[in-house]
Design a protein around this motif. Structure first.
Motif, PDB file in Angstrom:
ATOM      1  N   ARG A   3      -1.126 -14.741   1.349  1.00 33.28           N
ATOM      2  CA  ARG A   3      -2.040 -15.873   1.432  1.00 33.28           C
ATOM      3  C   ARG A   3      -2.765 -15.885   2.779  1.00 33.28           C
ATOM      4  NH1 ARG A   3       1.524 -20.198  -0.826  1.00 33.28           N
ATOM      5  NH2 ARG A   3       1.876 -18.807  -2.571  1.00 33.28           N
ATOM      6  N   ALA A   4      -2.038 -15.429   3.794  1.00 32.54           N
ATOM      7  CA  ALA A   4      -2.648 -15.401   5.130  1.00 32.54           C
ATOM      8  C   ALA A   4      -3.603 -14.223   5.301  1.00 32.54           C
ATOM      9  CB  ALA A   4      -1.555 -15.336   6.187  1.00 32.54           C
ATOM     10  N   GLY A   5      -3.719 -13.405   4.255  1.00 31.80           N
ATOM     11  CA  GLY A   5      -4.650 -12.284   4.346  1.00 31.80           C
ATOM     12  C   GLY A   5      -4.014 -11.001   4.851  1.00 31.80           C
ATOM     13  N   GLY A   6      -2.705 -11.029   5.098  1.00 27.02           N
ATOM     14  CA  GLY A   6      -2.018  -9.828   5.584  1.00 27.02           C
ATOM     15  C   GLY A   6      -1.564  -8.955   4.424  1.00 27.02           C
ATOM     16  N   SER A   7      -0.938  -7.820   4.776  1.00 33.35           N
ATOM     17  CA  SER A   7      -0.463  -6.962   3.694  1.00 33.35           C
ATOM     18  C   SER A   7       0.945  -7.394   3.277  1.00 33.35           C
ATOM     19  CB  SER A   7      -0.501  -5.500   4.112  1.00 33.35           C
ATOM     20  OG  SER A   7      -0.096  -5.367   5.439  1.00 33.35           O
ATOM     21  N   VAL A   8       1.210  -7.319   1.987  1.00 36.58           N
ATOM     22  CA  VAL A   8       2.482  -7.781   1.444  1.00 36.58           C
ATOM     23  C   VAL A   8       3.557  -6.728   1.719  1.00 36.58           C
ATOM     24  CG1 VAL A   8       3.631  -8.578  -0.642  1.00 36.58           C
ATOM     25  CG2 VAL A   8       1.164  -8.839  -0.417  1.00 36.58           C
ATOM     26  N   ARG A   9       4.611  -7.117   2.409  1.00 36.82           N
ATOM     27  CA  ARG A   9       5.652  -6.149   2.760  1.00 36.82           C
ATOM     28  C   ARG A   9       6.479  -5.769   1.540  1.00 36.82           C
ATOM     29  NH1 ARG A   9       6.439  -8.882   8.135  1.00 36.82           N
ATOM     30  NH2 ARG A   9       4.541  -8.065   9.099  1.00 36.82           N
ATOM     31  N   LEU A  10       6.827  -4.502   1.473  1.00 37.03           N
ATOM     32  CA  LEU A  10       7.641  -4.030   0.346  1.00 37.03           C
ATOM     33  C   LEU A  10       8.998  -4.714   0.313  1.00 37.03           C
ATOM     34  CD1 LEU A  10       7.135  -0.199  -0.120  1.00 37.03           C
ATOM     35  CD2 LEU A  10       6.351  -2.096  -1.531  1.00 37.03           C
ATOM     36  N   LYS A  11       9.539  -4.939   1.497  1.00 40.36           N
ATOM     37  CA  LYS A  11      10.842  -5.583   1.586  1.00 40.36           C
ATOM     38  C   LYS A  11      10.830  -6.940   0.888  1.00 40.36           C
ATOM     39  CE  LYS A  11      13.683  -6.681   5.565  1.00 40.36           C
ATOM     40  NZ  LYS A  11      13.696  -6.556   7.040  1.00 40.36           N
ATOM     41  N   GLY A  66       0.810  -1.221   0.000  1.00 39.66           N
ATOM     42  CA  GLY A  66       0.000   0.000   0.000  1.00 39.66           C
ATOM     43  C   GLY A  66       0.842   1.268   0.000  1.00 39.66           C
ATOM     44  N   HIS A  67       2.120   1.140   0.323  1.00 39.28           N
ATOM     45  CA  HIS A  67       3.008   2.309   0.347  1.00 39.28           C
ATOM     46  C   HIS A  67       3.833   2.457  -0.930  1.00 39.28           C
ATOM     47  CE1 HIS A  67       2.597   1.479   4.806  1.00 39.28           C
ATOM     48  NE2 HIS A  67       2.098   2.681   4.646  1.00 39.28           N
ATOM     49  N   LEU A  68       3.632   1.521  -1.849  1.00 39.00           N
ATOM     50  CA  LEU A  68       4.476   1.519  -3.051  1.00 39.00           C
ATOM     51  C   LEU A  68       4.244   2.744  -3.944  1.00 39.00           C
ATOM     52  CD1 LEU A  68       6.442  -0.008  -4.924  1.00 39.00           C
ATOM     53  CD2 LEU A  68       4.463  -1.119  -5.953  1.00 39.00           C
ATOM     54  N   ARG A  69       2.981   3.014  -4.203  1.00 38.03           N
ATOM     55  CA  ARG A  69       2.685   3.987  -5.255  1.00 38.03           C
ATOM     56  C   ARG A  69       3.087   5.414  -4.885  1.00 38.03           C
ATOM     57  NH1 ARG A  69      -2.284   2.814  -9.043  1.00 38.03           N
ATOM     58  NH2 ARG A  69      -0.605   3.368 -10.473  1.00 38.03           N
ATOM     59  N   SER A  70       2.839   5.801  -3.634  1.00 38.48           N
ATOM     60  CA  SER A  70       3.237   7.153  -3.246  1.00 38.48           C
ATOM     61  C   SER A  70       4.747   7.295  -3.376  1.00 38.48           C
ATOM     62  CB  SER A  70       2.796   7.440  -1.814  1.00 38.48           C
ATOM     63  OG  SER A  70       3.191   8.735  -1.446  1.00 38.48           O
ATOM     64  N   LEU A  71       5.452   6.248  -2.990  1.00 38.76           N
ATOM     65  CA  LEU A  71       6.913   6.256  -3.055  1.00 38.76           C
ATOM     66  C   LEU A  71       7.407   6.434  -4.496  1.00 38.76           C
ATOM     67  CD1 LEU A  71       9.503   5.610  -1.295  1.00 38.76           C
ATOM     68  CD2 LEU A  71       9.281   3.289  -2.141  1.00 38.76           C
ATOM     69  N   VAL A  72       6.949   5.587  -5.407  1.00 42.62           N
ATOM     70  CA  VAL A  72       7.531   5.628  -6.750  1.00 42.62           C
ATOM     71  C   VAL A  72       6.951   6.767  -7.599  1.00 42.62           C
ATOM     72  CG1 VAL A  72       8.209   3.207  -6.783  1.00 42.62           C
ATOM     73  CG2 VAL A  72       6.032   3.830  -7.729  1.00 42.62           C
ATOM     74  N   ILE A  73       5.670   7.033  -7.459  1.00 37.33           N
ATOM     75  CA  ILE A  73       5.086   8.125  -8.247  1.00 37.33           C
ATOM     76  C   ILE A  73       5.620   9.462  -7.725  1.00 37.33           C
ATOM     77  CG2 ILE A  73       2.942   9.309  -8.886  1.00 37.33           C
ATOM     78  CD1 ILE A  73       1.517   6.559  -8.642  1.00 37.33           C
ATOM     79  N   GLY A  74       5.657   9.599  -6.400  1.00 38.19           N
ATOM     80  CA  GLY A  74       6.176  10.842  -5.812  1.00 38.19           C
ATOM     81  C   GLY A  74       7.621  11.086  -6.209  1.00 38.19           C
ATOM     82  N   ASP A  75       8.414  10.031  -6.166  1.00 43.01           N
ATOM     83  CA  ASP A  75       9.833  10.196  -6.499  1.00 43.01           C
ATOM     84  C   ASP A  75      10.003  10.558  -7.976  1.00 43.01           C
ATOM     85  OD1 ASP A  75      12.636  10.142  -5.825  1.00 43.01           O
ATOM     86  OD2 ASP A  75      12.742   8.312  -7.021  1.00 43.01           O
ATOM     87  N   ALA A  76       9.256   9.915  -8.852  1.00 49.42           N
ATOM     88  CA  ALA A  76       9.360  10.238 -10.286  1.00 49.42           C
ATOM     89  C   ALA A  76       8.931  11.692 -10.513  1.00 49.42           C
ATOM     90  CB  ALA A  76       8.502   9.286 -11.111  1.00 49.42           C
ATOM     91  N   LEU A  77       7.842  12.086  -9.900  1.00 49.54           N
ATOM     92  CA  LEU A  77       7.364  13.458 -10.128  1.00 49.54           C
ATOM     93  C   LEU A  77       8.359  14.486  -9.611  1.00 49.54           C
ATOM     94  CD1 LEU A  77       3.539  13.167  -9.402  1.00 49.54           C
ATOM     95  CD2 LEU A  77       4.678  13.370 -11.621  1.00 49.54           C
TER      96      LEU A  77
END
Ligand code: ARG
Length: 590
Positions: free
Chosen positions: A396-404, A143-154
């Motif tokens: 698979r366990a229903g948790g959020s996928v870590r960026l790491k 969930g934190h991916l897009r702000s990171l990459v879009i913000g950095d590109a912009l």
């Protein structure tokens, strides 16, 4: 001969519009509407005569003829064009003259020249880019991916456009999660100081889950969590100490992701930084009659707005605590007073659209009433990263996928591919390639999607060597480097006076695409949509590939070779620059 125009779309659009209005007697409404043309029509097409003829009730083909005659009478202008023809109902098709292309390719031979010639509305604007901004006490997840990459590109593109960019990581370090966590630590009598550092974040995530369940179930627990937050916000010593510790742990884990993705900030001014400035916000909003007391809370209504006439913007909660809105209001004030920001760009998910719409309306009224300089606020929102089921991606366990983990997997897969393709590369190089490809693939996979839509996350697609992907573009770059490794002294430099105007059809197509770079940047930054730059680069790489397959670089005719080497050089320049502006690393070999 004067300097060659840089941005032909804009140049033609402005010049032809001017010629229409000042040499042909067209009225002030006339616009040339110049766009890049399909190859079979030429290089550019002016479409503006049609709507103008319609609005004035005149014959479009006749008007087009008048305009064309006037264009050809302008000596300097007609020199740029090889042919200009009327087509269809009244379009004007333009083909650039070979000498113009020659001069363009010759002149714009470095990133510095491309940059200094670029003319956008952003030059000199002090622009705060507010991006990444994860909430602390959690590890970064998809969930934190897009702000990171879009913000950095912009922010990179804005810098390139001459904006004075201030990169600010507005961490969520002051919110309700702390009330819940502090309460849960107490409820489970956990001493955070005795927990080994490497386990602490996992534990905090667990505690948060349990704490959140507790406050949802029990009113008492909810009250306790609220009281914890208020006590923290009032500066209670022990709670502040724990809060600091949680933030330090969190930031250390964010920093790992920032290092991996080469993302940097000028400031890390989280919500907590504004804890003492919210008082002024409450006062000023009340003094200007913008905020009112409502059921104990301080709220702002916007009577002129369909929904916000009734849906309040809560700026202080009924228990007296500040919230997301209060700190965001204080943040705008700070950025205006301390950074003299002319623009603030917020990069968050689309679910926050109401928040930012209300923020923008409120700031507008408040700053107007106080006569403060008014920054422009832009909410750059994005859709959700989905799994193959089309729903927000989950483990698979229903948790959020870590960026790491996500990056680690992409790097591992890229690593397998490098090992297969280049078993002779040394360890250091393989690692470097795997990292650039793995990280680049995820970043580009995200950036190449129109940000306002959701997309389905697929590492397979992102890592593919074919299609609109980072590896495809990185490979195009490496291939040009490989060509240069074959270059010898004789074919190294252009002999005096030799033309580099395109000779073959493929050369011409490539030149057209290179000349469109300024337009691609302008469109990207006007809409703040990095996928437009991605599309351009993908087309450029494809055009290059066609050129390369059909035109031998090292051939008998040395002037062909030298010219084609220049085409390779300019393609490399723009591909590398474009990828750098997107935050994607490039390689000489892969
Ligand atoms: N921390 C927020 C979140 O995780 C994003 C903050 C965005 N920036 C801002 N100034 N509101 O959604």
């Amino acid at each position: 001969m004067g300097e060659v125009p840089f941005d032909f779309q804009r140049y033609f659009d402005t010049r032809i519009g001017h010629i229409g209005r000042h040499r042909c007697g067209f009225d002030g409404k006339f616009q040339a509407h110049v766009y890049p043309a399909e190859a079979r029509f030429g290089d550019f097409q002016a479409n503006g005569v049609l709507p103008y003829a319609k609005s004035t009730g005149r014959n479009p083909r006749q008007l087009a003829q008048i305009l064309l005659d006037a264009m050809l009478r302008e000596k300097d202008f007609s020199g740029e064009i090889a042919t200009a023809e009327i087509a269809g109902a009244g379009f004007i098709n333009l083909k650039l003259s070979p000498s113009t292309i020659d001069r363009w390719l010759r002149h714009y031979n470095s990133a510095e020249k491309l940059q200094s010639s670029l003319d956008t509305q952003w030059r000199g604007r002090t622009t705060v880019v507010d991006y990444s901004c994860p909430n602390s006490a959690k590890q970064m997840h998809v969930g934190h991916l897009r702000s990171l990459v879009i913000g950095d590109a912009l922010q990179r593109i804005l810098c390139f456009c001459g904006a004075n960019v201030i990169r600010d990581n507005h961490l969520g370090d002051w919110g309700t999660q702390f009330g819940i966590l502090l309460r849960q630590l107490r409820a489970e009598s956990i001493d955070l100081d005795t927990v080994p550092q490497e386990d602490a974040l996992e534990l905090l995530e667990e505690l948060y889950r349990r704490g959140n369940a507790a406050v949802n179930e029990s009113k008492d627990a909810l009250e306790e969590a609220r009281a914890e937050l208020v006590a923290l916000q009032e500066g209670d010593g022990e709670r502040m100490r724990l809060w600091r510790k949680i933030n330090d742990l969190s930031y250390a884990s964010f920093q790992e992701i920032y290092n991996l993705t080469a993302v940097q900030f000028d400031h890390i001014l989280g919500e907590s930084f504004y804890r003492d400035s919210v008082g002024r916000v409450y006062e000023e909003l009340q003094e200007c009659h913008i905020a009112v007391e409502n059921l104990g809370a301080l709220v702002v209504f916007h009577p002129e707005h369909e929904r916000f006439r009734e849906q309040p913007f809560i700026v202080r909660k009924s228990d007296g605590a500040s919230n997301y809105a209060s700190t965001d209001l204080a943040t705008v004030l700070y950025r205006m007073e301390h950074f003299s920001a002319s623009d603030i760009i917020y990069v968050t998910d689309a679910r926050q659209r109401d928040h930012f719409e209300q923020l923008i309306l409120t700031v507008d009224k408040w700053f107007r009433a106080k006569n403060y300089p008014m920054p422009r606020l832009h909410h750059v929102y994005f859709g959700t990263v989905c799994g193959t089921d089309g729903k927000a991606i989950k483990t698979r366990a229903g948790g959020s996928v870590r960026l790491k983990q996500l990056f680690a997997e992409a790097i591992a897969r890229a690593r397998v591919a490098v090992e297969e393709k280049n078993p002779d590369f040394d360890e250091e190089l393989r690692e470097k390639i795997a990292r650039a490809v793995g990280v680049g693939a995820i970043k580009y996979g995200d950036l190449s999607q129109n940000r306002s839509s959701d997309y389905i996350f697929s590492l397979d697609k992102m890592l593919a060597l074919e299609g609109n992907t980072a590896p495809y573009l990185q490979y195009a770059v490496a291939r040009i480097h490989a060509i240069f490794r074959k270059r010898t002294e004789e074919n190294f430099s252009l002999s005096d006076g030799q033309s580099i105007a395109p000779q073959t059809q493929e050369e011409h197509a490539l030149a057209r695409q290179l000349l469109r770079f300024p337009l691609a940047i302008r469109q990207t930054i006007e809409e703040l949509r990095p996928h437009l730059l991605c599309n351009y680069l993908y087309d450029l790489a494809g055009t290059f590939s066609t050129f390369y397959n059909a035109n031998r670089i090292f051939c008998e005719n040395s002037s062909d070779t030298q010219r084609r080497i220049i085409f390779c050089e300019r393609t490399l320049l723009i591909l590398k620059l474009g990828l750098r502006l997107l935050g994607i690393e490039t390689l000489e070999r892969m």
